[in-house]
Design a protein around this motif. Structure first.
Motif, short mmCIF file in Angstrom:
data_model
loop_
_atom_site.label_atom_id
_atom_site.label_comp_id
_atom_site.label_asym_id
_atom_site.label_seq_id
_atom_site.Cartn_x
_atom_site.Cartn_y
_atom_site.Cartn_z
N LYS A 49 41.40 -20.31 33.13
CA LYS A 49 41.81 -18.92 33.35
C LYS A 49 41.04 -18.35 34.53
CE LYS A 49 40.58 -15.63 30.44
NZ LYS A 49 40.57 -14.80 29.22
N PHE A 50 41.78 -17.92 35.56
CA PHE A 50 41.19 -17.29 36.74
C PHE A 50 41.41 -15.78 36.61
CE2 PHE A 50 42.19 -21.58 37.95
CZ PHE A 50 41.16 -21.97 38.78
N SER A 51 40.35 -15.01 36.75
CA SER A 51 40.48 -13.55 36.66
C SER A 51 39.69 -12.89 37.78
CB SER A 51 40.01 -13.04 35.29
OG SER A 51 38.64 -13.37 35.08
N ALA A 52 40.12 -11.71 38.19
CA ALA A 52 39.46 -10.98 39.26
C ALA A 52 39.63 -9.48 39.03
CB ALA A 52 40.05 -11.37 40.62
N PHE A 53 38.60 -8.71 39.39
CA PHE A 53 38.70 -7.26 39.30
C PHE A 53 37.91 -6.61 40.43
CE2 PHE A 53 35.12 -8.49 36.57
CZ PHE A 53 34.11 -7.62 36.98
N ILE A 54 38.32 -5.42 40.84
CA ILE A 54 37.63 -4.67 41.88
C ILE A 54 36.31 -4.17 41.30
CG2 ILE A 54 37.80 -2.78 43.54
CD1 ILE A 54 40.05 -4.81 43.81
N CYS A 55 35.19 -4.46 41.97
CA CYS A 55 33.90 -4.04 41.41
C CYS A 55 33.17 -3.02 42.29
CB CYS A 55 33.00 -5.25 41.14
SG CYS A 55 32.65 -6.27 42.58
N ASN A 56 33.62 -2.84 43.53
CA ASN A 56 32.96 -1.84 44.39
C ASN A 56 33.90 -1.47 45.53
OD1 ASN A 56 30.67 -0.24 45.25
ND2 ASN A 56 30.40 -1.72 46.90
N VAL A 57 33.98 -0.18 45.88
CA VAL A 57 34.84 0.31 46.95
C VAL A 57 34.00 1.09 47.95
CG1 VAL A 57 36.81 1.77 47.54
CG2 VAL A 57 36.85 0.41 45.44
N ASP A 58 34.16 0.78 49.24
CA ASP A 58 33.46 1.50 50.31
C ASP A 58 34.51 1.96 51.33
OD1 ASP A 58 31.94 2.44 52.43
OD2 ASP A 58 30.46 0.83 52.32
N ASN A 59 35.04 3.15 51.13
CA ASN A 59 36.09 3.66 52.02
C ASN A 59 35.57 3.88 53.44
OD1 ASN A 59 38.41 3.78 50.33
ND2 ASN A 59 37.53 5.54 49.27
N LYS A 60 34.29 4.20 53.58
CA LYS A 60 33.72 4.46 54.89
C LYS A 60 33.79 3.22 55.77
CE LYS A 60 29.54 6.21 57.16
NZ LYS A 60 28.14 6.71 56.94
N GLN A 95 35.84 0.73 55.10
CA GLN A 95 37.17 0.17 54.90
C GLN A 95 37.09 -1.22 54.25
OE1 GLN A 95 38.64 2.08 59.10
NE2 GLN A 95 39.91 0.47 58.26
N ARG A 96 36.20 -1.32 53.27
CA ARG A 96 35.98 -2.58 52.57
C ARG A 96 35.90 -2.34 51.06
NH1 ARG A 96 32.01 -6.84 55.47
NH2 ARG A 96 33.14 -7.06 57.42
N PHE A 97 36.19 -3.39 50.30
CA PHE A 97 35.93 -3.36 48.87
C PHE A 97 35.64 -4.79 48.41
CE2 PHE A 97 40.50 -3.56 49.60
CZ PHE A 97 40.94 -4.59 48.78
N GLN A 98 34.94 -4.89 47.29
CA GLN A 98 34.50 -6.19 46.79
C GLN A 98 35.17 -6.52 45.46
OE1 GLN A 98 30.61 -4.57 47.61
NE2 GLN A 98 29.90 -6.60 48.21
N ILE A 99 35.38 -7.81 45.28
CA ILE A 99 36.08 -8.30 44.09
C ILE A 99 35.24 -9.36 43.41
CG2 ILE A 99 38.11 -9.56 43.26
CD1 ILE A 99 39.75 -8.21 45.35
N SER A 100 35.05 -9.19 42.12
CA SER A 100 34.39 -10.20 41.30
C SER A 100 35.47 -11.11 40.73
CB SER A 100 33.60 -9.54 40.17
OG SER A 100 33.01 -10.52 39.33
N ARG A 108 31.71 -18.38 38.96
CA ARG A 108 31.94 -16.98 39.33
C ARG A 108 31.72 -16.80 40.82
NH1 ARG A 108 27.41 -15.18 35.13
NH2 ARG A 108 25.58 -16.18 36.05
N PHE A 109 32.54 -15.93 41.40
CA PHE A 109 32.53 -15.71 42.85
C PHE A 109 32.54 -14.22 43.14
CE2 PHE A 109 35.50 -19.29 41.84
CZ PHE A 109 34.63 -20.33 42.15
N ALA A 154 28.27 -6.51 37.74
CA ALA A 154 29.09 -6.91 38.88
C ALA A 154 29.02 -5.87 39.99
CB ALA A 154 30.54 -7.13 38.45
N GLN A 155 29.07 -4.59 39.63
CA GLN A 155 29.00 -3.53 40.64
C GLN A 155 27.61 -3.49 41.29
OE1 GLN A 155 29.31 0.93 39.79
NE2 GLN A 155 31.29 0.47 40.76
#
Length: 393
Positions: A320-331, A333-338, A356-357, A382-383
């Motif tokens: 099972k591969f799963s991913a979720f957004i863990c941090n958003v930086d609008n300034k 223009q990036r966001f991170q995914i666990s 885990r990645f 994760a955040q």
């Protein structure tokens, strides 16, 4: 999408496929390559030949470990995009860019082979069918890697992967792989491997050690030693108060994307278990699905920030591969995914974490994405890790 827009999209994709299949180099390609430059197929053949010999191998106490130079581990492998349209289709996405997941998969083949080059029995040979001990190198960690420049790679020119060992400890080795095209370096990846007994994988084996012979090599070796021996930072966790989701925010759990598959024989590594490069690629592709559904705007992966390989996965396993957004930086223009991989345990009827990645994605347009709010320990960690990982690499 209107009928005209749909037609233009189909025409664009059809043109891309035609170009990828029918491209002919402007200049004739040399049919004979440099003897030290191998194709990926040749490397596979050597890798599988070595692995098959592990089954009947025995430790030879008369073969002593040696201290060797970085250059003696160097390995150069070509992905022949200029002449092989099948390789070109395999490595290219629907926008005509090189697929980062496929590239990381190739990197994860070259890197352990560089470790085998350092440990080959006869240095006069340019292959590693025989080693100083029946060892196998298993991926333990994928260091932070900037992937942004990788989108400048052309699908119509050969890609050369140059790998060499840059650090060793008693039973670990780090390989650095440079991705080169048209004599320009586009990205650098560093992977750490554990040296295990090929006939008893619960037992660790010592590896040949590096001898840095130049000031640059000494500096690099010390730098990599600091990176690989530093203790990871740990978040300070006290009593956690669950925050409310306010306007402009979104529950982190609601961004989760999951896919389930079975590990097939085509995903097998030379040792008979699931290939780590396949797990990285699928982990990235799941993260990309999550990113596109969350941002709804053109984007690309900017870096792989961390990767941990926790256990060996067998062929036939349910993954099972799963991913979720863990941090958003609008300034920025990036966001991170666990992203993580779990393997199904039929005895306990549960999924168990095996890899885990952490990936960073960037958008091409100004965005104002909702901030994500964690609601359990995994999400809080994760955040925290996403916000702090760059400081430790």
């Amino acid at each position: 999408m209107s009928a005209n827009a749909s037609a233009r999209a189909l025409q664009s994709k059809g043109s891309l496929m035609s170009n990828l299949k029918n491209y002919r180099p402007k200049y004739p390609v040399q049919p004979v390559r440099h003897p030290e430059l191998r194709t990926m197929d040749q490397l596979y053949d050597c890798f599988y030949k070595y692995a098959r010999q592990l089954i009947s191998a025995r430790s030879n106490p008369e073969i002593t470990l040696e201290t060797r130079r970085m250059a003696e581990s160097e390995l150069k492998v070509v992905i022949p995009l200029a002449t092989d349209f099948k390789a070109r289709l395999n490595m290219t996405d629907s926008n005509g860019h090189i697929r980062m997941g496929r590239l990381l998969e190739a990197v994860d083949i070259v890197a352990p082979c560089a470790c085998y080059m350092l440990n080959r029995e006869d240095l006069s040979l340019k292959t590693f069918e025989t080693g100083t001990l029946p060892r196998m190198f298993v991926t333990a960690r994928f260091h932070q890697t900037n992937l942004s420049n990788g989108f400048g790679l052309s699908p119509y020119r050969d890609i050369v992967l140059r790998g060499k060992v840059t650090w060793t400890s008693d039973n670990k080795a780090e390989a650095t792989v440079n991705v080169i095209q048209n004599k320009s370096e586009f990205l650098t990846a560093r992977l750490v491997f554990s040296s295990l007994d090929g006939t008893n994988t619960s037992r660790k084996l010592p590896t040949n050690q590096l001898f840095p012979s130049t000031p640059i090599e000494k500096f690099l070796n010390q730098q990599r030693n600091d990176a690989n021996t530093a203790r990871p930072a740990i978040p300070e966790l006290g009593a956690i108060e669950l925050p409310l989701v306010q306007d402009g925010q979104q529950a982190m759990t609601s961004t989760t994307v999951e896919t389930t598959t079975i590990a097939q024989p085509e995903h097998e590594n030379p040792y008979g278990s699931v290939f780590g490069g396949f797990l990285v690629r699928k982990g990235l592709e799941t993260a990309e699905l999550c990113a596109k559904m969350f941002a709804k705007t053109p984007l690309r992966v900017a870096s792989i920030d961390d990767a941990e390989f926790l256990k060996v996965v067998e062929i036939g396993s349910i993954l099972k591969f799963s991913a979720f957004i863990c941090n958003v930086d609008n300034k920025e223009q990036r966001f991170q995914i666990s992203s993580q991989v779990e393997v199904y345990n039929s005895e306990t009827n549960t999924f168990e974490l095996c890899d885990r990645f952490l990936f960073t994605f960037e958008t091409k347009e100004e965005i104002n994405l909702p901030q994500v709010v964690p609601h359990n320990m995994q999400e809080f960690v994760a955040q925290w890790k996403a916000k702090n990982i760059a400081k430790t690499n």
